[in-house]
Motif scaffolding. Structure first.
Motif, PDB file in Angstrom:
ATOM      1  N   MET A 196       0.758  -1.192   0.001  1.00 28.86           N
ATOM      2  CA  MET A 196      -0.184  -0.064   0.048  1.00 28.86           C
ATOM      3  C   MET A 196       0.926   1.295   0.011  1.00 28.86           C
ATOM      4  SD  MET A 196      -2.918   1.360   2.758  1.00 28.86           S
ATOM      5  CE  MET A 196      -4.191  -0.413   2.328  1.00 28.86           C
ATOM      6  N   GLN A 249       2.179   5.106   0.488  1.00 35.29           N
ATOM      7  CA  GLN A 249       1.714   6.047   1.829  1.00 35.29           C
ATOM      8  C   GLN A 249       0.879   7.024   1.101  1.00 35.29           C
ATOM      9  OE1 GLN A 249       5.316   8.279   3.135  1.00 35.29           O
ATOM     10  NE2 GLN A 249       4.490   8.095   4.979  1.00 35.29           N
ATOM     11  N   GLU A 250      -0.341   7.404   1.844  1.00 32.07           N
ATOM     12  CA  GLU A 250      -1.148   8.260   1.549  1.00 32.07           C
ATOM     13  C   GLU A 250      -1.178   9.709   2.319  1.00 32.07           C
ATOM     14  OE1 GLU A 250      -4.602   5.553   2.044  1.00 32.07           O
ATOM     15  OE2 GLU A 250      -5.017   5.796  -0.143  1.00 32.07           O
ATOM     16  N   TRP A 273      -7.179   6.985  -4.127  1.00 28.87           N
ATOM     17  CA  TRP A 273      -8.436   7.324  -3.290  1.00 28.87           C
ATOM     18  C   TRP A 273      -8.506   8.969  -3.432  1.00 28.87           C
ATOM     19  CZ3 TRP A 273     -10.547  10.004   0.544  1.00 28.87           C
ATOM     20  CH2 TRP A 273     -11.938   9.569   0.820  1.00 28.87           C
ATOM     21  N   ASP A 289       3.186  -0.812  11.664  1.00 28.43           N
ATOM     22  CA  ASP A 289       2.854  -0.845  10.152  1.00 28.43           C
ATOM     23  C   ASP A 289       1.255  -0.496  10.238  1.00 28.43           C
ATOM     24  OD1 ASP A 289       2.397  -1.133   7.644  1.00 28.43           O
ATOM     25  OD2 ASP A 289       2.088  -3.286   7.720  1.00 28.43           O
ATOM     26  N   SER A 290       1.096   0.982  10.509  1.00 23.81           N
ATOM     27  CA  SER A 290      -0.439   1.501  10.703  1.00 23.81           C
ATOM     28  C   SER A 290      -0.915   2.008   9.279  1.00 23.81           C
ATOM     29  CB  SER A 290      -0.768   2.350  11.455  1.00 23.81           C
ATOM     30  OG  SER A 290       0.444   3.341  11.442  1.00 23.81           O
ATOM     31  N   GLY A 291      -0.200   1.648   8.236  1.00 21.78           N
ATOM     32  CA  GLY A 291      -0.740   2.019   7.050  1.00 21.78           C
ATOM     33  C   GLY A 291      -2.267   1.850   6.684  1.00 21.78           C
ATOM     34  N   GLU A 292      -2.708   0.728   6.514  1.00 24.13           N
ATOM     35  CA  GLU A 292      -4.065   0.272   6.401  1.00 24.13           C
ATOM     36  C   GLU A 292      -5.058   1.211   7.243  1.00 24.13           C
ATOM     37  OE1 GLU A 292      -6.973  -3.626   5.760  1.00 24.13           O
ATOM     38  OE2 GLU A 292      -5.185  -3.607   6.911  1.00 24.13           O
ATOM     39  N   LEU A 293      -4.795   1.179   8.507  1.00 28.14           N
ATOM     40  CA  LEU A 293      -5.613   2.018   9.639  1.00 28.14           C
ATOM     41  C   LEU A 293      -5.444   3.593   9.207  1.00 28.14           C
ATOM     42  CD1 LEU A 293      -7.346   2.207  12.071  1.00 28.14           C
ATOM     43  CD2 LEU A 293      -5.187   2.485  13.510  1.00 28.14           C
ATOM     44  N   SER A 315      -4.952   4.780   6.211  1.00 26.69           N
ATOM     45  CA  SER A 315      -5.953   4.990   4.937  1.00 26.69           C
ATOM     46  C   SER A 315      -7.195   4.990   5.218  1.00 26.69           C
ATOM     47  CB  SER A 315      -5.511   3.650   3.902  1.00 26.69           C
ATOM     48  OG  SER A 315      -6.337   3.773   2.945  1.00 26.69           O
ATOM     49  N   TYR A 316      -7.824   4.057   6.220  1.00 30.04           N
ATOM     50  CA  TYR A 316      -9.142   4.302   6.531  1.00 30.04           C
ATOM     51  C   TYR A 316      -9.521   5.605   7.219  1.00 30.04           C
ATOM     52  CZ  TYR A 316      -9.936  -0.397   4.455  1.00 30.04           C
ATOM     53  OH  TYR A 316     -10.027  -1.601   3.724  1.00 30.04           O
ATOM     54  N   ARG A 369      -9.697   8.415   4.837  1.00 32.83           N
ATOM     55  CA  ARG A 369     -10.991   8.274   4.195  1.00 32.83           C
ATOM     56  C   ARG A 369     -12.273   8.651   5.001  1.00 32.83           C
ATOM     57  NH1 ARG A 369     -10.232   2.826   0.354  1.00 32.83           N
ATOM     58  NH2 ARG A 369      -8.128   3.558  -0.179  1.00 32.83           N
TER      59      ARG A 369
END
Length: 190
Positions: free
Chosen positions: A1, A3-4, A95, A134-138, A140-141, A144
């Motif tokens: 993923m 980096q956003e 996104w 590794d909090s990339g997914e969190l 990302s949400y 959003r």
């Protein structure tokens, strides 16, 4: 993923401050919410005075400058107080591109500061500051959720985006005071 969230945080200034991204402009999206005091922003060729509740949302390539300084009407520097507090977020990604294209973004938008919105922003800051995670997914949400909450805040608060602006404000007042006794006059003054 990928980096956003590139950078996010809260800034509080009591001294002069200036930050420029004039040429070639921002390299990513910038979302900035003024929560205290005021500042002056140059964006899209316009000079804007941002005050508490003003939301600035800018896309990549936008020429941008922020200045925190004494108010223009302050007397020759004596006793002039500088105060500016804001949440900021620099971000990018597919996104974000899709979200940005969904609706026009007012420059600036004035929104009501609410705990749901600020809690998301604070949690995003906490996750970005974690050292060994590794909090990339969190993140990302959370990004959003924050963007969607910002859409709601702009839509609910801006009369030109909603025909039911008055009804929405009344509903928020009733929800916020549901466990209290209040009069219709209280609601009308809101």
């Amino acid at each position: 993923m990928s980096q956003e969230v590139l950078l996010c945080g809260y800034s509080y200034h009591t001294n002069r401050f200036r930050q420029s991204h004039l040429a070639p402009g921002l390299h990513c999206y910038l979302i900035r919410l003024q929560t205290e005091g005021a500042c002056t922003v140059l964006a899209e060729g316009r000079e804007l005075r941002l005050e508490t509740g003003d939301l600035l949302m800018l896309k990549p390539g936008t020429a941008y400058e922020v200045r925190v300084e004494e108010a223009a009407d302050a007397s020759a520097g004596r006793g002039a107080k500088i105060v500016s507090g804001d949440y900021y977020l620099f971000c990018q990604g597919d996104w974000m591109d899709e979200w940005w294209s969904r609706s026009p973004k007012p420059l600036p938008a004035h929104i009501e500061l609410n705990e749901a919105l600020l809690s998301l922003w604070k949690q995003l800051i906490v996750e970005k500051c974690r050292i060994q995670s590794d909090s990339g997914e969190l993140m990302s949400y959370l990004l959003r959720a924050l963007c969607l909450q910002l859409d709601r805040a702009v839509f609910d608060h801006h009369p030109s985006y909603s025909r039911s602006y008055t009804a929405a404000r009344m509903k928020r007042f009733v929800e916020a005071h549901a466990i209290e006794t209040f009069k219709v006059d209280d609601l009308a003054r809101h």
